[in-house]
Design a protein around this motif. Structure first.
Motif, mmCIF file in Angstrom:
data_model
loop_
_atom_site.group_PDB
_atom_site.id
_atom_site.type_symbol
_atom_site.label_atom_id
_atom_site.label_comp_id
_atom_site.label_asym_id
_atom_site.label_seq_id
_atom_site.Cartn_x
_atom_site.Cartn_y
_atom_site.Cartn_z
ATOM 1 N N ILE A 22 -2.146 -7.636 -13.068
ATOM 2 C CA ILE A 22 -0.822 -7.800 -12.833
ATOM 3 C C ILE A 22 -0.615 -9.262 -12.847
ATOM 4 N N SER A 23 0.522 -9.444 -13.347
ATOM 5 C CA SER A 23 0.977 -11.031 -13.647
ATOM 6 C C SER A 23 2.641 -11.222 -13.282
ATOM 7 N N ARG A 24 2.989 -12.419 -13.161
ATOM 8 C CA ARG A 24 4.272 -12.295 -12.918
ATOM 9 C C ARG A 24 5.006 -13.589 -13.918
ATOM 10 N N ASP A 25 6.267 -13.500 -14.481
ATOM 11 C CA ASP A 25 6.662 -14.554 -15.224
ATOM 12 C C ASP A 25 7.893 -14.957 -14.436
ATOM 13 N N GLU B 225 1.141 5.808 -5.357
ATOM 14 C CA GLU B 225 -0.131 5.229 -4.666
ATOM 15 C C GLU B 225 0.008 3.749 -5.612
ATOM 16 N N LEU B 226 -0.489 2.585 -4.753
ATOM 17 C CA LEU B 226 -0.624 1.465 -5.364
ATOM 18 C C LEU B 226 -1.561 1.112 -6.209
ATOM 19 N N VAL B 227 -0.989 0.554 -7.368
ATOM 20 C CA VAL B 227 -2.070 0.237 -8.469
ATOM 21 C C VAL B 227 -2.370 -1.339 -8.345
ATOM 22 N N ALA B 228 -1.386 -2.199 -8.175
ATOM 23 C CA ALA B 228 -1.497 -3.340 -8.047
ATOM 24 C C ALA B 228 -0.361 -4.136 -7.468
ATOM 25 N N ALA B 229 -0.472 -5.333 -6.880
ATOM 26 C CA ALA B 229 0.662 -5.976 -6.212
ATOM 27 C C ALA B 229 0.366 -7.646 -6.463
ATOM 28 N N ILE B 230 1.631 -8.349 -6.314
ATOM 29 C CA ILE B 230 1.426 -9.632 -6.566
ATOM 30 C C ILE B 230 2.507 -10.370 -5.701
ATOM 31 N N ASN B 231 2.215 -11.457 -5.091
ATOM 32 C CA ASN B 231 3.202 -12.151 -4.538
ATOM 33 C C ASN B 231 3.848 -13.321 -5.381
ATOM 34 N N TRP B 232 5.121 -13.231 -5.707
ATOM 35 C CA TRP B 232 5.930 -14.074 -6.654
ATOM 36 C C TRP B 232 5.474 -15.521 -6.412
ATOM 37 N N SER B 233 5.435 -15.963 -4.897
ATOM 38 C CA SER B 233 5.662 -17.652 -5.089
ATOM 39 C C SER B 233 4.120 -18.174 -5.181
ATOM 40 N N VAL B 234 3.079 -17.401 -4.651
ATOM 41 C CA VAL B 234 1.504 -18.061 -4.621
ATOM 42 C C VAL B 234 0.744 -17.159 -5.772
ATOM 43 N N GLY B 235 1.163 -16.090 -6.060
ATOM 44 C CA GLY B 235 0.521 -15.524 -7.336
ATOM 45 C C GLY B 235 -0.776 -14.733 -6.822
ATOM 46 N N SER B 236 -0.756 -14.761 -5.319
ATOM 47 C CA SER B 236 -1.892 -13.638 -4.715
ATOM 48 C C SER B 236 -1.763 -12.239 -5.347
ATOM 49 N N THR B 237 -2.970 -11.466 -5.582
ATOM 50 C CA THR B 237 -2.823 -10.158 -5.912
ATOM 51 C C THR B 237 -3.839 -9.258 -5.098
ATOM 52 N N ARG B 238 -3.712 -7.880 -5.181
ATOM 53 C CA ARG B 238 -4.617 -6.862 -4.624
ATOM 54 C C ARG B 238 -4.461 -5.651 -5.927
ATOM 55 N N TYR B 239 -5.494 -5.072 -5.818
ATOM 56 C CA TYR B 239 -5.556 -4.007 -6.813
ATOM 57 C C TYR B 239 -6.239 -2.795 -6.108
ATOM 58 N N ARG C 78 17.007 -10.791 -7.401
ATOM 59 C CA ARG C 78 15.872 -11.000 -6.418
ATOM 60 C C ARG C 78 16.224 -12.317 -5.762
ATOM 61 N N THR C 79 16.080 -12.575 -4.489
ATOM 62 C CA THR C 79 16.569 -13.680 -3.794
ATOM 63 C C THR C 79 15.425 -14.394 -3.078
ATOM 64 N N ASP C 80 14.430 -13.504 -2.574
ATOM 65 C CA ASP C 80 13.247 -14.011 -1.615
ATOM 66 C C ASP C 80 12.000 -14.017 -2.448
ATOM 67 N N SER C 81 11.168 -15.048 -2.805
ATOM 68 C CA SER C 81 10.037 -15.126 -3.676
ATOM 69 C C SER C 81 9.065 -14.720 -2.740
ATOM 70 N N ASN C 82 8.921 -14.539 -1.530
ATOM 71 C CA ASN C 82 7.865 -14.311 -0.571
ATOM 72 C C ASN C 82 7.557 -12.823 -0.661
ATOM 73 N N TYR C 83 8.561 -11.947 -1.086
ATOM 74 C CA TYR C 83 8.443 -10.679 -1.172
ATOM 75 C C TYR C 83 7.473 -10.166 -2.225
ATOM 76 N N VAL D 40 8.388 -6.084 3.254
ATOM 77 C CA VAL D 40 7.751 -6.974 4.191
ATOM 78 C C VAL D 40 6.743 -8.160 3.655
ATOM 79 N N TYR D 41 6.638 -9.043 4.296
ATOM 80 C CA TYR D 41 5.845 -10.155 3.737
ATOM 81 C C TYR D 41 4.300 -9.551 3.374
ATOM 82 N N GLY D 42 3.610 -10.503 2.681
ATOM 83 C CA GLY D 42 2.218 -10.138 2.399
ATOM 84 C C GLY D 42 2.021 -9.212 1.202
ATOM 85 N N LEU D 43 1.076 -8.551 1.035
ATOM 86 C CA LEU D 43 0.789 -7.819 -0.146
ATOM 87 C C LEU D 43 0.437 -6.465 0.462
#
Length: 124
Positions: A70-73, A46-60, A27-32, A101-104
């Motif tokens: 969902i969480s990231r380490d 179908e999407l269950v959950a998503a998380i942004n690497w850099s800011v930790g925002s989520t959607r379910y 992985r090279t871009d934490s904005n994805y 693409v950027y966003g969630l």
């Protein structure tokens, strides 16, 4: 090249819990964002959950709100999906993917670099 490897699936009784992990390499871009999807036989992912690497925002997805987290380490370059109060309808193959693409984003066509998937079966 980004590579994703899922683990943690299995058989669990209704009401039980599982923790899925997605190991990420290259992985090279934490904005994805990273997303967990599930796929039923003959259906589109179908999407269950998503998380942004850099800011930790989520959607379910509404069907898992309050039950899945969902969480990231960042240190271990991994994304986890804690699944509680599992229901039979959660039975599916679960995949992780990286957004292109950027966003969630929600649609599977907006993700790439899929892992091989891990089976989750909720049954008594």
């Amino acid at each position: 090249q980004v590579q994703l490897v899922e683990s943690g699936g299995g058989l669990v009784q209704p009401g039980g819990s599982l923790r899925l992990s997605c190991a990420v390499s290259g992985r090279t871009d934490s904005n994805y964002a990273m997303g967990w999807f599930r796929q039923y036989p003959g259906k589109e992912r179908e999407l269950v959950a998503a998380i942004n690497w850099s800011v930790g925002s989520t959607r379910y997805d509404d069907s898992v709100k309050g039950r899945f987290t969902i969480s990231r380490d960042n240190d271990k370059n991994a994304v986890h999906l804690q699944m509680n109060t599992l229901k039979p309808e959660d039975t599916a193959i679960y995949y992780c993917g990286q957004a292109r693409v950027y966003g969630l984003p929600g649609g599977p066509s907006l993700y790439e670099h899929w892992g091989q998937g891990t089976q989750v079966t909720v049954s008594s």
